[in-house]
Write an enzyme that holds these catalytic residues in place. Sequence first.
Site, PDB file in Angstrom:
ATOM      1  N   ARG A  36       0.804  -1.215   0.000  1.00  0.00           N
ATOM      2  CA  ARG A  36       0.000   0.000   0.000  1.00  0.00           C
ATOM      3  C   ARG A  36       0.840   1.269   0.000  1.00  0.00           C
ATOM      4  NH1 ARG A  36      -3.572  -0.116   5.318  1.00  0.00           N
ATOM      5  NH2 ARG A  36      -4.293   1.834   4.381  1.00  0.00           N
ATOM      6  N   VAL A  43       7.631  -1.335   7.451  1.00  0.00           N
ATOM      7  CA  VAL A  43       7.933  -0.533   8.627  1.00  0.00           C
ATOM      8  C   VAL A  43       9.426  -0.491   8.888  1.00  0.00           C
ATOM      9  CG1 VAL A  43       7.720  -0.462  11.149  1.00  0.00           C
ATOM     10  CG2 VAL A  43       5.691  -0.802   9.750  1.00  0.00           C
ATOM     11  N   LYS A  53      18.425   3.381  13.201  1.00  0.00           N
ATOM     12  CA  LYS A  53      19.862   3.103  13.272  1.00  0.00           C
ATOM     13  C   LYS A  53      20.666   4.200  12.579  1.00  0.00           C
ATOM     14  CE  LYS A  53      18.313  -0.316  15.330  1.00  0.00           C
ATOM     15  NZ  LYS A  53      16.962   0.239  15.378  1.00  0.00           N
ATOM     16  N   GLY A 181       7.652   4.479  28.325  1.00  0.00           N
ATOM     17  CA  GLY A 181       8.052   3.129  27.971  1.00  0.00           C
ATOM     18  C   GLY A 181       9.557   3.002  27.877  1.00  0.00           C
ATOM     19  N   GLY A 182      10.136   2.137  28.711  1.00  0.00           N
ATOM     20  CA  GLY A 182      11.576   1.941  28.727  1.00  0.00           C
ATOM     21  C   GLY A 182      12.011   0.686  27.994  1.00  0.00           C
ATOM     22  N   HIS A 445      42.990 -11.115  16.974  1.00  0.00           N
ATOM     23  CA  HIS A 445      43.351 -10.137  18.004  1.00  0.00           C
ATOM     24  C   HIS A 445      43.861  -8.865  17.337  1.00  0.00           C
ATOM     25  CE1 HIS A 445      44.906  -8.651  21.840  1.00  0.00           C
ATOM     26  NE2 HIS A 445      46.029  -8.343  21.194  1.00  0.00           N
TER      27      HIS A 445
END
Length: 472
Positions: A36, A43, A53, A181-182, A445
Amino acid sequence: MDPITTEVVVIGAGPGGYAAAFYAADLGKKVILVEREKRLGGVCLNCGCIPSKALLHATHFLAEIGESAHRGITYTKPNVELDKLRAWKESILTKLGGGIAQLAKMRNVQVVAGRGYFEDSNTLRVETEQGNRFIKFEKAILAVGSKPAMPKAFDLGNPRIMTSTGALEVEEIPAKLLVIGGGYIGMELGTVYARLGSRVTVVEAMDGILSGADPDLAKPVMKYAEKAFKQVRVKTKVAKMSTAGKQIKVVIDDGSGTTKEELYDRVLVSVGRTANGADLGLENTKVERDEKGFIKVNERMETADPHISAIGDIAGGVLLAHKAHKEARVAVEAICGEPTAWENIVVPAVVFTDPEVAWAGLTEAEAAAAGRQVEVVKFPWGASGRALTFDRTDGLTKLIIDPESERILGVGLVGHGAGELTAEGTLAIEMGATVRDLAETVHPHPTLSETMMEAAELFFGHATHAYVRKKA
């Protein structure tokens, strides 16, 4: 106009929908993809994971500026141009959406722009700008997703009360922002606005933030938020909101028996998501929904209607893009008659806060709740040379291990870039790897990935950069 006929029609072009359409086409099916919105991607791409992000990355530099003086590097005060920030974010979405459209074209997947509505179990009416089009199909895959929840008490019709969709537009930098809201959405977007200069207050009804993550993984995020935000209040609710001129008046209930009024320039409501299950014509099919509006499916993503499958957010469970992508594979394979099922699938989770939190498989809290005997080993990032090089020693790598088989059952991470390490843990769990397999795998490393190896070595009592008593 004559009806279009196809083998498979997919409704919704989000990460589950377009993945299903492309996979079905790759397996030789004739496919139509109905969406649509003008831009494909759903989303996640348009008003969810990708833009959030992008903004977290952009604003990360603002946080770095204030943290570099001790390294001998100082900056002048930065200037934020919201128009350019929005344009840059939009360019990413345009590029990704265009890429999906091009991939559809290359696979001969026909894209129809419009809203889909089931006339019956084999007919979809699509309301397009040119009028109604009808699609006759053999199989349909519903991938219409979810939307931010907005409780009626908060829905005042005031644009200063935002969901995540509105917050991602970054129309302005409010001086005072309340986040209700957390969870991961509230904490991620709270981080964006705090970096941009807003005084952010978070209220969370539960005992702590980031429900679902183990408390030891959420703790560094809370510590950061207490420093970067104005305040984080747990066990606190918003009783009422009302418009007060150019601000929002909020009545706060902290459980003490008394309430207090506070004024905010904007409010972000991030209290969960609801299914996009209405107005689809499902009553004209045999598809069943649960009490929350999510479509009921079996382990092959099939609904009660033999012609219709459902995947992604609309099918409930954890509402994550990569979960929808995997469900797309299962649904298409089921349609093609292949042996497939959603069984024992490990779905990792990543919260892109500062620091990031990630986990896969069994959590420590889940093991305790089930009374399951496990062994937990934790490697602190303060012992990681790589973490020290970018001044982020607030991380932790944790392994959940079966004490008898020594198989890795779960992985938990918190730290800068933790999300990038989750895949190794997910693979280890999926393959039934033992902790020795991980310990004996050579890791490069200096990298953060070494913390996975050293956490495994800790299980045997001989990690190079941490000391514990050896096992008998």
